[in-house]
Design an enzyme around this catalytic site. Structure first.
Site, short mmCIF file in Angstrom:
data_model
loop_
_atom_site.label_atom_id
_atom_site.label_comp_id
_atom_site.label_asym_id
_atom_site.label_seq_id
_atom_site.Cartn_x
_atom_site.Cartn_y
_atom_site.Cartn_z
N GLY A 107 56.28 75.40 -5.24
CA GLY A 107 54.84 75.46 -4.99
C GLY A 107 54.15 74.13 -5.22
N GLY A 109 53.64 72.05 -2.85
CA GLY A 109 52.94 71.66 -1.63
C GLY A 109 53.78 70.82 -0.69
CB SER A 110 57.35 70.96 0.32
OG SER A 110 57.36 72.34 0.61
CB SER A 111 54.03 72.74 4.25
OG SER A 111 55.01 73.68 3.98
CB ALA A 113 53.95 66.39 0.56
CG ASP A 154 47.65 71.93 -0.11
OD1 ASP A 154 46.61 71.68 0.54
OD2 ASP A 154 48.36 72.91 0.13
O1 PMV Z 1 50.13 78.19 -3.70
P1 PMV Z 1 49.59 76.88 -3.29
O2 PMV Z 1 50.22 75.76 -4.05
O3 PMV Z 1 49.62 76.68 -1.83
O4 PMV Z 1 48.07 76.85 -3.76
C1 PMV Z 1 47.14 77.74 -3.19
C2 PMV Z 1 45.81 77.53 -3.81
C3 PMV Z 1 44.71 78.40 -3.23
O5 PMV Z 1 43.48 77.99 -3.84
C4 PMV Z 1 44.94 79.85 -3.58
C5 PMV Z 1 44.61 78.25 -1.73
C6 PMV Z 1 44.05 76.93 -1.27
O6 PMV Z 1 44.36 76.55 -0.13
O7 PMV Z 1 43.31 76.28 -2.00
#
Ligand code: PMV
Length: 325
Positions: A107, A109-111, A113, A154
Site C-alpha cells: 500500500g 502507492g506503486s501504481s 509512483a 499519493d
Molecule cells: O490505500 P491507499 O494507499 O491507496 O490510500 C487511500 C487513501 C484514501 O484517502 C482512502 C483514498 C485517497 O485517494 O485519498
C-alpha cells in the site's frame, strides 16, 4: 536515448478518507522507489516490459492507446502515455521497462509512483521539462481515468517527495518539516483494494450520513491541529502529534476501515512506546504507521515483531520524482 526516472512510495500520517472530500492530509514520501527506463523506439508504439507485475512483453500503437483490451498490469502505463500524447503530440515510439523497488502489496502507492515515473520520463525524453504541478495534473488525470476515484495525495507525494500538506485535489501542496520524526511501519500481511474500501465507506455513509460527515469534519480538525503544532516551532511536538494520530485512528475506526491486524500492530506499538499509531491509507489491511524518533524506533519495531507482524524498514521524507544518473 535512454532515461531512467524514479519516484517514491508514500505513507499517510493523517487525513486519509476525508482527503477524498477536499479535507487536508499529511503524507510523507518513503525511500522505497519505483523505476521506469524509457528508450526511444523507431515505430510509433509503446513497448512495455514490467516483469515485476508479470508482464514480460506488451505493445500497443500510439494511436490505439486506451482502446481495446488493456491488461490490468499495463493500464497505468498505457493511460499515462495516452494522456501525455493527447496533450503533447509526439510521433516517436517509446520502449518502457519498469522496475519495482517495493511490493505493491504494502500500500505504498506503486501504481501512482509508476504513473509519475512515466509522465516525468516522457517529459524529460521529449525535452519538455514539465513543472511538478504539470506532472501532478497529468498523472492525477491518469489515475482518475484508470481507477475512477482518489484524492491524488499519493501522486503528490511521488512528485514532490518530502512530507507535505495535501488538500483539495492538489490545489494545496505545501512542504512540511516535522523535526525529529520517524516511523516504525508494521505490515498486516493483507491487502484490501482501495476502491472497494471507498465503496464500503460510501455504503456506511448512505445509512449514517450525519455521522460520517461529522467523522470527516473531525478528521479535518485533527489534521488542522497537527498542522498548527508542526508550524508552531515548539520543541518536542511528537508526543502531542502522536496523540492526534491516535484520535485520527479512532475516527477511522468509526468509518469501519480498521481491522484486527491493524489494531494489534497499533496497540503493540503504543505499548512499546510509540508516540502514536494509526493505519495508513485506505485501511482494512496494508500498513500501520507508528510515530517514533531515533530513540524509540528499535523498541517499537521489536514490539510489533513480538506481536507477530513484519516491520518494513523505511526512511521518511524521501526525495520526489527524479532522473536517475
Ligand atoms: O490505500 P491507499 O494507499 O491507496 O490510500 C487511500 C487513501 C484514501 O484517502 C482512502 C483514498 C485517497 O485517494 O485519498
Amino acid at each position: 536515448m535512454s532515461i531512467t526516472v524514479s519516484a517514491p512510495g508514500k505513507l499517510m500520517l493523517m487525513g486519509e478518507h476525508a482527503v477524498v472530500f477536499g479535507k487536508p492530509s499529511i503524507v510523507t514520501a518513503v525511500d522505497h522507489r519505483m523505476y521506469a527506463t524509457l528508450d526511444a523506439f523507431p515505430e510509433p508504439k509503446i513497448i512495455l516490459e514490467a516483469p515485476e507485475v508479470g508482464l514480460d512483453f506488451y505493445e500497443k500503437n500510439l494511436n490505439e492507446l486506451g482502446q481495446g483490451i488493456v491488461p490490468k498490469e499495463a493500464s497505468f502505463v498505457e493511460h499515462s502515455v495516452k494522456n501525455f500524447v493527447a496533450k503533447y503530440p509526439i510521433s516517436a515510439g517509446v520502449k518502457i521497462t519498469t522496475k519495482a523497488g517495493f511490493s505493491s502489496k504494502f500500500g505504498f502507492g506503486s501504481s501512482s509512483a509508476v504513473t509519475v515515473c512515466i509522465t516525468k520520463g516522457l517529459s524529460e525524453m521529449f525535452g519538455l521539462n514539465l513543472s511538478n504541478q504539470e506532472i501532478f495534473e497529468l498523472s492525477y488525470k491518469t489515475v482518475i481515468d484508470v481507477q475512477g476515484k482518489g484524492s491524488g495525495f499519493d501522486i503528490a507525494a511521488a512528485v514532490w517527495g518530502g512530507t507535505i500538506l495535501f488538500q483539495n485535489k492538489g490545489e494545496i501542496v505545501e512542504p512540511l518539516n516535522i523535526p525529529g520524526f520517524d516511523l516504525a511501519v508494521g505490515y498486516t500481511g493483507k491487502k484490501y483494494e482501495t476502491v472497494k474500501v471507498l465503496d464500503e465507506v460510501k455504503m456506511v455513509e448512505a445509512e449514517f450520513p450525519d455521522v460520517i460527515a461529522g467523522t470527516y469534519n473531525n478528521i479535518a480538525i485533527l489534521v488542522e491541529k497537527a498542522l498548527d503544532l508542526i508550524k508552531s516551532g515548539q520543541p518536542n511536538i511528537l508526543p502531542k502529534l502522536g496523540q492526534l494520530m491516535n484520535f485520527n485512528q479512532g475516527q477511522l475506526d468509526t468509518l469501519g476501515v480498521n481491522c484486527l491486524e491493524l489494531s494489534e500492530i497499533i496497540y503493540a506499538a503504543r505499548n512499546a512506546g510509540a508516540y502514536g499509531a494509526k493505519l495508513s491509507g485506505a485501511g482494512k489491511g496494508d500498513c500501520a504507521v507508528c510515530l517514533v524518533d531515533g530513540f524509540n524506533k528499535m523498541q517499537v519495531a521489536d514490539g510489533i515483531r513480538n506481536q507477530g507482524y513484519e516491520v518494513i524498514d523505511i526512511v521518511v521524507n524521501a526525495p520526489g520524482a527524479r532522473v536517475e544518473m
